[in-house]
Design a protein around this motif. Structure first.
Motif, PDB file in Angstrom:
ATOM      1  N   THR A  96      -5.344  -3.292  -8.535  1.00  0.00           N
ATOM      2  CA  THR A  96      -4.775  -4.219  -7.562  1.00  0.00           C
ATOM      3  C   THR A  96      -5.734  -5.365  -7.264  1.00  0.00           C
ATOM      4  O   THR A  96      -5.330  -6.536  -7.207  1.00  0.00           O
ATOM      5  N   PHE A 109       0.817  -1.207   0.000  1.00  0.00           N
ATOM      6  CA  PHE A 109       0.000   0.000   0.000  1.00  0.00           C
ATOM      7  C   PHE A 109       0.857   1.267   0.000  1.00  0.00           C
ATOM      8  O   PHE A 109       0.418   2.328  -0.410  1.00  0.00           O
ATOM      9  N   LYS A 110       2.099   1.140   0.447  1.00  0.00           N
ATOM     10  CA  LYS A 110       2.977   2.295   0.652  1.00  0.00           C
ATOM     11  C   LYS A 110       4.101   2.279  -0.378  1.00  0.00           C
ATOM     12  O   LYS A 110       4.734   1.262  -0.600  1.00  0.00           O
ATOM     13  N   PHE A 170      -3.268  -1.535   5.330  1.00  0.00           N
ATOM     14  CA  PHE A 170      -3.447  -2.129   4.002  1.00  0.00           C
ATOM     15  C   PHE A 170      -4.124  -3.491   4.113  1.00  0.00           C
ATOM     16  O   PHE A 170      -5.070  -3.796   3.378  1.00  0.00           O
ATOM     17  N   GLU A 222      -9.342   2.583 -13.360  1.00  0.00           N
ATOM     18  CA  GLU A 222      -9.887   2.956 -12.049  1.00  0.00           C
ATOM     19  C   GLU A 222     -11.155   3.798 -12.187  1.00  0.00           C
ATOM     20  O   GLU A 222     -12.031   3.760 -11.324  1.00  0.00           O
ATOM     21  N   ASP A 242       1.417  -0.617 -12.700  1.00  0.00           N
ATOM     22  CA  ASP A 242       1.526   0.676 -12.030  1.00  0.00           C
ATOM     23  C   ASP A 242       1.599   1.781 -13.082  1.00  0.00           C
ATOM     24  O   ASP A 242       2.535   1.788 -13.900  1.00  0.00           O
ATOM     25  N   GLN A 282      -1.473   1.252  -4.293  1.00  0.00           N
ATOM     26  CA  GLN A 282      -2.750   1.666  -3.733  1.00  0.00           C
ATOM     27  C   GLN A 282      -3.735   0.523  -3.896  1.00  0.00           C
ATOM     28  O   GLN A 282      -3.540  -0.345  -4.748  1.00  0.00           O
ATOM     29  N   SER A 288       1.478   1.124   8.296  1.00  0.00           N
ATOM     30  CA  SER A 288       0.803   1.299   7.009  1.00  0.00           C
ATOM     31  C   SER A 288       0.369  -0.052   6.452  1.00  0.00           C
ATOM     32  O   SER A 288      -0.740  -0.197   5.920  1.00  0.00           O
ATOM     33  N   GLY A 311      -6.741  -0.182  -5.331  1.00  0.00           N
ATOM     34  CA  GLY A 311      -7.787   0.178  -6.275  1.00  0.00           C
ATOM     35  C   GLY A 311      -8.231  -1.022  -7.078  1.00  0.00           C
ATOM     36  O   GLY A 311      -7.915  -2.176  -6.762  1.00  0.00           O
TER      37      GLY A 311
END
Length: 413
Positions: A275, A140-141, A302, A229, A170, A270, A298, A272
């Motif tokens: 993912t 997530f990070k 996630f 997205e 990505d 992220q 974090s 979304g």
């Protein structure tokens, strides 16, 4: 004599960068102009490194590396060469033998056909009944080493004889750039073309590109991926096809299922639709984590968010069925007390889900990235020998452990 890194930056000093008058620009105009400027500068650097129409090359591999990747002794390979068997390596004036990556594959095939081993496994490709392995690398990070992990894993799998497809999911396209493609200039299609909901959807076969590594292909990324997205919630609200969005990568991969052994997906940082679609297509998940308190906090958020979302769409058929998943500690500094403490903390909680090996923090990895290369591409002589050896030993240990998980999922010992 200047080192390669100092020489690289010395050359960069000669570049003339125009001054941008920014006082009267709106924020949107200014960031577009800055983005175009960076793109132009990167294009200039790429033209210096790789002239027009040139393809990214790959270095020769030493006898020791070849023996390690194939899984035989150096003496065995030497004897093959002296007996006139297998490919002819490049031999230096001092008698050192070096092989291309293509010749490594030739050696594998020769040994698999004529080797003395009772159980020959020099060519570790999928066999009948073994399903395609799809590994999603997620976090997530940003800054967790996700793309670095994906690139080195995909290249290692190719160097060890597997047929590999890397998918850059990505929109920032870092994995794509590492393989010699600059998205905004090369205008390459992304996986979005195979995921879109209109009549212009294309086959994934039309999007796949070869790389400088034999056995490794890539589906590049670009900013257009972000459209997925935006389009997915609209499609989900208006069509049954949209409500089954999570099946789209799985369906795309079925078109090339017989061409690859392993697919490695670099997911965006992220949670979304991209993912989620990757995860539901996956047979394995690798979660990268930097061993610091904020990063682990974090990751906790996630995991909670991911679990909640997957539960909410499970009723629609979005079940994630994995052969394995693991946490991989990245950018690890064993001499850093707090980091060692965090690793111990994670091992106590997830002992069965932690990889035994960590990816160490190394200047060899970061410095190789300056020229859009991985550690498997750069020459050992460009670094302090101990620095390079430490980095490659860490990468090989991590990737070998993951490869063993892949083979175990196929039912191999």
């Amino acid at each position: 004599m200047l080192s390669w890194k100092k020489r690289y930056f010395k050359e960069r000093e000669n570049l003339v960068v125009p001054v941008i008058e920014q006082d009267e620009l709106d924020f949107d105009e200014e960031i577009i102009q800055q983005g175009e400027l960076i793109s132009d500068r990167l294009h200039m650097l790429r033209m210096e490194q790789y002239p027009p129409d040139a393809q990214k090359g790959l270095r020769l591999f030493s006898l020791a590396e070849v023996a390690d990747f194939i899984g035989v002794t150096q003496n065995h390979i030497k004897k093959l060469h002296l007996d006139g068997k297998g490919p002819d390596p490049t031999v230096s004036s001092s008698g050192r033998r070096s092989y291309t990556a293509e010749q490594m594959l030739e050696l594998r095939q020769y040994l698999d056909k004529y080797g003395r081993s009772v159980v020959r496994n020099y060519v570790p490709r999928r066999r009948d009944g073994e399903h395609l392995q799809v590994i999603s690398v997620v976090n997530f990070k940003g800054g967790s080493g996700k793309t670095t992990t994906t690139a080195h894993l995909a290249q290692y799998l190719a160097l060890t004889g597997h047929r590999v497809l890397a998918i850059d999911l990505d929109p920032q396209a870092s994995l794509t750039a590492l393989h010699g493609v600059q998205p905004e200039l090369d205008k390459n299609p992304s996986l979005f073309e195979a995921l879109r909901y209109d009549d212009e959807r294309r086959s994934i076969k039309d999007i796949i590109q070869s790389t400088n590594f034999p056995g490794l292909d890539i589906v590049p990324a670009n900013l257009e991926l972000q459209e997925y997205e935006y389009e997915t919630p609209l499609a989900a609200a208006n069509s049954p096809e949209g409500r089954l969005f999570f099946t789209r990568i799985s369906k795309a991969l079925k078109e090339v299922d017989d061409q690859y052994d392993v697919v490695v997906i670099d997911c965006p940082p992220q949670l979304g639709y991209l993912t989620l679609t990757a995860l539901t297509a996956s047979t394995a998940v690798l979660i990268t984590v930097h061993p610091q308190m904020l990063d682990i906090m974090s990751m906790s958020q996630f995991l909670l968010m991911l679990g909640g979302i997957l539960q909410s769409i499970k009723g629609a058929g979005a079940k994630v069925e994995l052969d394995w998943f693991r946490f991989l500690v990245t950018r690890y500094e064993a001499t850093d007390g707090p980091q060692a403490q965090m690793v111990g903390f994670m091992q106590a909680m997830f002992s069965k889900r932690m990889l035994n090996n960590q990816m160490v923090k190394s200047t060899a990895i970061s410095d190789a990235g300056i020229t859009k290369q991985t550690v498997y591409e750069v020459e050992r002589v460009q670094f302090v020998r101990a620095t390079y050896d430490r980095a490659i030993e860490s990468l090989n240990a991590v990737n070998s452990e993951i490869t063993a998980l892949v083979h175990k999922a196929w039912g191999r010992k």
